[in-house]
Write a protein that holds these residues in place. Sequence first.
Motif, PDB file in Angstrom:
ATOM      1  N   THR A 127     -49.330  -4.753 -36.707  1.00  0.00           N
ATOM      2  CA  THR A 127     -50.770  -4.546 -36.518  1.00  0.00           C
ATOM      3  C   THR A 127     -51.187  -3.104 -36.766  1.00  0.00           C
ATOM      4  O   THR A 127     -52.144  -2.832 -37.510  1.00  0.00           O
ATOM      5  N   LEU A 187     -54.241 -11.222 -38.145  1.00  0.00           N
ATOM      6  CA  LEU A 187     -53.593 -11.958 -37.067  1.00  0.00           C
ATOM      7  C   LEU A 187     -54.236 -13.324 -36.866  1.00  0.00           C
ATOM      8  O   LEU A 187     -55.435 -13.515 -37.138  1.00  0.00           O
ATOM      9  N   ALA A 206     -55.604  -6.984 -29.790  1.00  0.00           N
ATOM     10  CA  ALA A 206     -54.518  -7.818 -30.321  1.00  0.00           C
ATOM     11  C   ALA A 206     -53.511  -8.210 -29.242  1.00  0.00           C
ATOM     12  O   ALA A 206     -52.427  -8.698 -29.554  1.00  0.00           O
ATOM     13  N   ARG A 231     -45.220  -7.228 -33.084  1.00  0.00           N
ATOM     14  CA  ARG A 231     -46.665  -7.326 -33.314  1.00  0.00           C
ATOM     15  C   ARG A 231     -47.288  -5.930 -33.385  1.00  0.00           C
ATOM     16  O   ARG A 231     -48.231  -5.701 -34.149  1.00  0.00           O
ATOM     17  N   THR A 241     -59.056  -7.568 -35.700  1.00  0.00           N
ATOM     18  CA  THR A 241     -57.668  -7.739 -36.123  1.00  0.00           C
ATOM     19  C   THR A 241     -57.358  -9.152 -36.599  1.00  0.00           C
ATOM     20  O   THR A 241     -56.280  -9.389 -37.145  1.00  0.00           O
TER      21      THR A 241
END
Length: 763
Positions: free
Chosen positions: A49, A542, A89, A45, A514
């Motif tokens: 991201t 996301l 996030a 992730r 995000t």
Amino acid sequence: MATKPPTGDPVQDAPQVDAPLRAAAGLPAVAHSLKIAQQQMGVRRTALTLLRVNQKDGFDCPGCAWPEPEHRHKAEFCENGAKAVAEEATLRRVTPEFFAAHPVADLATRSGYWLGQQGRLTHPMYLADGAERYEPVSWERVFDIIAEELAALASPDEAVFYTSGRTSNEAAFLYQLFAREFGTNNLPDCSNMCHESSGSALTETIGIGKGSVSLEDLYKSDLIIVAGQNPGTNHPRMLSALEKAKANGAKIITINPLPEAGLERFKNPQTPQGMFKGAALTDLFLQIRLGGDQALFRLLNKLILETEGAVDDAFIAEHTHGYEEFTEAARAADWDATLTATGLERAEIEEALALALASERTVVCWAMGLTQHKHSVPTIREVVNFLLLRGNIGRPGAGVCPVRGHSNVQGDRTMGVFERPAPAFLDALENEFGFAPPREHGFDVVRAIEALRDGEAKVFFAMGGNFVAASPDTDVTEAAMRRATLTVHVSTKLNRSHAVTGARALILPTLGRTERDLQGSGEQFVTVEDSMSMVHASRGRLAPASKHLLSEPAIVARLARRVLGEASRTPWEEFEKDYSTVRDRIAKVIPGFEDFNARVTGSAGRPGGFTLPHGPRDERRFPTTTGKANFTAAPVEYPKLPEGRLLLQTLRSHDQYNTTIYGLDDRYRGIRNGRRVVLVSPHDAQALGLADGSYVDLVSEWTDGVERRAPGFRVVHYPTARGCAAAYYPETNVLIPLDATADTSNTPTSKSVVVRLEQSATD
């Protein structure tokens, strides 16, 4: 692998202190960024991201407002940007079960660090009158509760609608539209506490309260003056621009009470040479005393006037007003008084003058070190005088550069989030939406706190931010908030403001930058405006942290429909379904946003957005009351200290962004495992009998005679300017009196707090 949040607050009784660093960024910054990101998001992730941060098809960093260059790196983020993204996030979650286990009284004892580390909010939560815990509540009930409280008010002006800088253009426009259709201009925002002084000074002098430069101007400049700013921590990507300017031949003067690692040497992690060797940035460091900047620029102006051929006579004759009055005041500047005010040596000022005279293109950048004093507005006006003298506004490589702190704080103001709106803006709203907006000015931050304290305001609604922790005079602010009948916070994460509530309280969880935003018409994007007036899109990718989140535009639109009802002709439901319809209306109300949708998507212009018009920058057109750029001639002021006292500035650590605390270290200043430290010059410490490592209480002194005390701070002998001290906020906000504000802007004077240091009971 992501880690779990801490179960208990870390002990901060014994901060460890090493020598401050002399360079910023480099391999340690990369390593720390990745460590924090992986703790919050996990490896996969993190990669997915961070590679979308500040990209043209990605999302705008929720941290600072520094602009992106046209040609971007794959990793277009800084260390603190990575921390901000990681905390948004994160895989950690704050669920209803968390609130069941932690009554509000428990949350109120926790540090801001602990609260922030718990993760993302997942459900709307409600604290009933007299209840000990927040409980989950439906969105329908949320809007009913708010509508009930607003309907019970004797006047719309008993409601306060606060905004944080993270809010998108679309959400901000809808928010101010709702507040004004409800009937109030009570729209304080975080600008009131930071760059309000800049806006006040620039509006009066050049006609627009924004900076006049672009990144290209920095690259082309001969001289860049960085005053009252620490970009290595607060705007790290700015260091790349300074490095490029240096490579192009620019000189840099740094004016600050503290030496800062980022302005000494920048180790650019984007290049092998930068990573390990770095580039020296500052050519001349002026270690000025807090509040001495106006005196410095006034004397420089006098010396420029006395130098044959140094003044741009043609520019002054054609484009300025008030020159004669200004020159009379400037010629009266006194060397001895200036040396006292600044703490500088004569040779240092003469060297600064030589650099200024050698420059044909000069940019002055500044931040809170100039804006949070009683005399901040005249200080910034004096900076403008300095630039006007040599024609350094409205030509390439020159101009004013107030460096905004939060991602869309400038855009929120452009969208109309302002307690003192211009009549032309209100006229445009009325013409477009068919209602009569209120014309009476509303409350700024300080006046909002006073109104809550005095019972003049009863409902407080915050679109983002951490109002309680960000505001001055902590005890007064918290008592004021507890007098409200309802406090509402639209938030992504837990913070101190959720534990300091009115009789009733709501926490409304919202989408982050995000995250993907799906509405009735499909996937949406929002827009932001950076510190140099560039408007561009932000698209999250996301999955939302919870299915129970609403976007900020959706929250405002649903609230407006519930509160205003069928009497409102505004198409709130349409706005929620399709944000492009919001942008269409922005284009009709706010100059510079014509054809907004096509220009921001690149279908009618360059990909990546567009730059708003700026008369002084673009065509040397100054929309002031005189129609010209205004010289000013305010009396020179500077703080004067009683014997045995120090002048305190509040500041951030490197593991911090505004009130968000990412960790307990301040790597560049050599501080580890603690935040309750006070940085004091060894000379002052010796005179006051304060050993390094001893513990003191900070006690501020103000005209009201009230004792404001911040206990238990470790003394750190540090190379700050004589007579000055520094400590982190929000821990020291308790020391700032609510009515200690800047003239004109009403900004809290967080950079000039008179304190005495008393031996602590914990020593």
